[in-house]
Motif scaffolding. Structure first.
Motif, short mmCIF file in Angstrom:
data_model
loop_
_atom_site.label_atom_id
_atom_site.label_comp_id
_atom_site.label_asym_id
_atom_site.label_seq_id
_atom_site.Cartn_x
_atom_site.Cartn_y
_atom_site.Cartn_z
N TRP A 95 30.15 34.83 37.35
CA TRP A 95 30.85 36.22 36.54
C TRP A 95 32.10 36.40 36.98
N ASP A 96 31.87 36.56 38.48
CA ASP A 96 34.12 36.83 39.00
C ASP A 96 34.48 35.57 38.95
N ASN A 97 33.96 34.38 38.28
CA ASN A 97 34.75 33.18 38.45
C ASN A 97 35.55 33.33 36.91
N VAL A 98 34.79 33.65 35.60
CA VAL A 98 34.89 34.10 34.56
C VAL A 98 35.86 35.25 34.21
N ASN A 99 35.50 35.98 35.47
CA ASN A 99 36.50 37.54 35.02
C ASN A 99 37.99 37.35 35.88
N PHE A 100 38.17 36.51 36.38
CA PHE A 100 39.29 36.09 37.06
C PHE A 100 40.28 35.79 36.58
N GLY A 101 40.77 35.59 35.30
CA GLY A 101 41.31 35.44 34.70
C GLY A 101 41.90 37.38 33.66
N LEU A 102 40.82 37.72 33.47
CA LEU A 102 41.09 38.45 32.11
C LEU A 102 41.74 40.08 33.90
N LYS A 103 40.91 39.65 35.00
CA LYS A 103 41.41 40.81 36.25
C LYS A 103 43.08 40.99 36.14
N MET A 104 42.83 38.93 36.28
CA MET A 104 44.44 39.18 36.45
C MET A 104 45.64 39.93 35.26
N LYS A 105 45.27 40.16 33.97
CA LYS A 105 45.97 40.33 33.15
C LYS A 105 45.28 41.50 32.86
N LYS A 106 44.48 42.18 33.83
CA LYS A 106 44.73 43.84 33.36
C LYS A 106 43.29 44.09 32.13
N VAL A 107 43.07 42.85 32.08
CA VAL A 107 42.58 43.60 30.49
C VAL A 107 40.93 44.59 31.10
N PRO A 108 40.92 45.88 30.55
CA PRO A 108 40.06 46.64 29.92
C PRO A 108 38.41 46.36 30.42
N LYS A 109 38.30 47.48 31.70
CA LYS A 109 36.24 46.62 32.18
C LYS A 109 35.42 46.01 30.69
N GLU A 110 35.35 47.09 29.91
CA GLU A 110 34.36 47.34 29.05
C GLU A 110 35.03 46.06 28.11
N GLU A 111 36.14 45.71 26.95
CA GLU A 111 36.06 44.50 26.80
C GLU A 111 35.99 43.36 27.56
N PHE A 128 22.64 32.92 34.77
CA PHE A 128 23.59 32.29 36.31
C PHE A 128 24.46 33.16 37.12
N GLU A 129 24.68 34.14 36.42
CA GLU A 129 26.18 34.79 36.43
C GLU A 129 26.14 35.70 37.68
N HIS A 130 25.42 35.52 38.57
CA HIS A 130 25.40 35.92 40.04
C HIS A 130 24.92 34.56 40.62
#
Lengths: 360, 284
Positions: A95-111, A128-130
């Motif tokens: 999950w965090d791997n897939v989230n990495f780029g979104l986090k860097m681009k500061k995409v709102p959490k819900e989206e 397999f998310e966790h």
């Protein structure tokens, strides 16, 4: 007119005075699956890295979606790369791997959550998310890498020999899945590989790269049937390449001299007498006869390998300068080792390398 | 098979003797002394007492301990702050550049550390090279006090212990898969984010390892505080040295030594608990 999404304009790359890429220009269209294919060390990965920005061009310009990104950092380029070794962050969950780029681009959490779920679903990794990447199989890691790339919603995905490390069966499965995914998302996939089967099965277009230049950019079928250079003819599929001379031209027909004194009649295509040509015979285009027929090449069967569906022959032809031709036939009973045979090739299947052709 | 085993012991013999005579026996002796009484002439009275250990908890000594720990901690942090950028800078350099720069780090350490510490006096003292240069160029008007204080000790410790931080961090960073850094950049991470989110978590064992290798000696390096602190600053290393050489209170000196060893063990335990591997420290 198709929309150009990535454009390389006269791009060169030097490493320590060694030119790796020489004046490459390439237009890649929106939504196509294009493969950069070539032997190792030909510069195909360098081209990919120049698109992602991980490698700077020495000269020339790179455009992505109409914008000149030549001096833009990889961080700010709207493309994503799937690395050869996947390069997943081992200390982060899927999950965090897939989230990495979104986090860097500061995409709102819900989206972000919505997009991650969608991406994970697309690559079939629900449940397999966790997990952590080291706990996953090669194929699953590959999927995480793809999810991490597509979740960014960019128009272009770069894949660097991404299927190389998988075993054959998984590779075949992933090839089909990758192609499906690309169609489904309508994304542009730029795929780098040295595996010609992979390139032929997946691509809309293939760019054959050799020593830092694009030898040919065409559909898989055109590349196989109408290679522009001997390199392409040799690199893709099995090939027999012979030197030929035009012996004469009579109206619609031209006489092509090959080997010692064999003359084949081919369709005239603005040939001149004594013009020298490179002639390609694919192994499967030969027909085999026991008696001499018109325009046939006599030869001796040196080797005969029965392979079930096909038989692979090596036929020695030519008297002054003997050459071994690779011949593939489907009827195993036609001949055996040490037989003298006569080979013919239907006129339309004789390929003159580098010749202009009409779209099929 | 049996012969082979005997041969192994034979080869280990010098090490066993060395460890036994020069490490284990003196250590047992120190432990024994720490429970003895001291007479006023610097001799030992072989009577059991815990008073040496209780003395350590006096306010004065606790402050010295705290100060030592603080100085060591600051030195450790400075070392880490120097080591990370250096290691990251080397990350995508060629093999030749890497080995050249790493050699530059190592070469000074082929010289005796005491001599090198004396060398710092030339640089740091009131009319030393640094002060003269700064006054000469008009940056300052009065000389800075760079030594005979805590600052001098910290400078000396950072200088002496830096390689013990650089090497583990460099080794961890260079072992790291560089494509992780590229992937992070590709996904839009800024330089700072690449460090914080990818490089730091990937190399945390190197940081722990280096911190341990710097912090523990820094608590005890008495010669640096002797030379660059000018004997004005007391840290735990000086305290122990003074008990043995000047105050001639061997039992108390022994007790502080044992106390320091216990703290070291605690730190190593903590290190293991956080996830450090003993292999990175050379095994235990």
């Amino acid at each position: 007119m198709k929309n150009v999404i990535v454009r390389l304009d006269n791009v060169s790359k030097k490493f320590d005075d060694k030119t790796i890429i020489k004046n490459v220009s390439l237009d890649i269209y929106e939504g196509e699956f294009i493969t950069l294919l070539g032997p190792s060390g030909c510069g195909k990965t360098t081209i990919l890295r120049m698109i992602s920005g991980l490698e700077r061009v020495t000269s020339g310009d790179v455009y992505i979606d109409g914008e000149n990104v030549t001096n833009v950092e990889p961080t700010d380029r709207p493309v994503n790369t799937i690395f050869q070794n996947f390069a997943l962050f081992p200390f982060m969950t899927v999950w965090d791997n897939v989230n990495f780029g979104l986090k860097m681009k500061k995409v709102p959490k819900e989206e972000a959550e919505k997009r991650i779920k969608k991406a994970i679903k697309l690559v079939k990794l629900e449940g397999f998310e966790h997990r952590y990447p080291p706990q996953l199989s090669g194929g699953q890691q590959q999927r995480v890498a793809i999810a991490r790339g597509i979740v960014m919603n960019h128009k272009v995905l770069l894949l660097d020999e991404s299927l190389c490390s998988l075993d054959l069966k998984l590779k075949r499965e992933m090839q089909i899945e990758l192609k499906k995914l690309q169609k489904q998302l309508g994304m542009t996939f730029i795929y780098v590989t040295h595996d010609q089967d992979e390139a032929l099965t997946m691509s809309d277009r293939i760019a054959i790269i050799n020593k830092g230049v694009i030898e040919q950019l065409d559909s898989p079928m055109a590349i196989y049937r109408h290679p522009k250079t001997t390199f392409v003819a040799d690199f893709i599929g099995e090939s027999n390449i012979l030197n030929g001379t035009i012996g004469g031209v009579v109206g619609e027909n031209a006489f092509l001299n090959i080997l010692d004194n064999i003359t084949l009649t081919i369709k005239n295509n603005h040939y001149k007498k004594d013009q020298i040509l490179k002639v390609l015979f694919r192994p499967e285009t030969f027909e085999i006869h026991n008696k001499e027929v018109k325009d046939s090449i006599p030869g001796l069967v040196k080797d005969y390998i029965y392979d079930g569906q096909f038989s692979k022959l090596e036929v020695l032809v030519g008297k002054k300068e003997p050459i071994t031709l690779k011949v593939t036939i489907t009827d195993a009973d036609l001949c055996k080792k040490d037989d003298t045979v006569f080979l013919t090739v239907p006129e339309e299947k004789i390929v003159i390398i580098g010749e202009e052709y009409e779209e099929e | 098979m049996k012969k082979n085993k005997l041969f192994q012991y034979f080869l280990l013999f010098p090490v066993i003797i060395y460890s036994f005579l020069l490490i284990l026996i003196p250590l047992i002796y120190v432990l024994f002394l720490s429970f003895c009484k001291n007479d006023s002439y610097g001799g030992m009275i072989y009577e059991f007492t815990l008073s040496n250990y209780l003395t350590i908890f006096d306010f004065t000594y606790m402050m010295i301990l705290l100060k030592s720990a603080l100085i060591a901690l600051i030195a450790t942090l400075i070392c880490a702050f120097i080591s990370y950028p250096f290691s990251i800078f080397l990350m995508d350099k060629s093999e030749r550049t890497r080995s050249f720069l790493i050699k530059l780090v190592m070469i000074p350490f082929l010289t005796n550390s005491l001599i090198r510490t004396y060398g710092w006096i030339v640089l740091l003292r009131k009319n030393g090279v640094i002060n003269s240069a700064l006054i000469g160029t008009g940056i300052i008007s009065k000389p800075l006090s760079l030594m005979y204080n805590n600052l001098g000790i910290i400078i000396g410790m950072v200088y002496t212990l830096l390689p013990f931080m650089i090497l583990p961090i460099y080794s961890a960073v260079s072992k790291m898969d560089y494509s992780l850094v590229e992937a992070a950049k590709d996904l839009g991470a800024s330089k700072w984010k690449v460090f914080k989110e990818v490089i730091l978590p990937s190399t945390i064992s190197g940081l722990f390892n280096g911190s341990l290798m710097v912090f523990i000696p820094a608590i005890g390096y008495f010669f640096i505080s002797d030379i660059l602190g000018g004997g004005k600053v007391m840290i735990i290393g000086n305290l122990i040295k003074n008990q043995f050489l000047t105050a001639r209170n061997w039992p108390f000196g022994s007790a502080i030594s044992i106390f320091l060893i216990l703290i070291t063990f605690l730190l190593v335990k903590l290190y293991k608990k956080i996830g450090g591997k003993m292999d990175d420290l050379g095994g235990f």
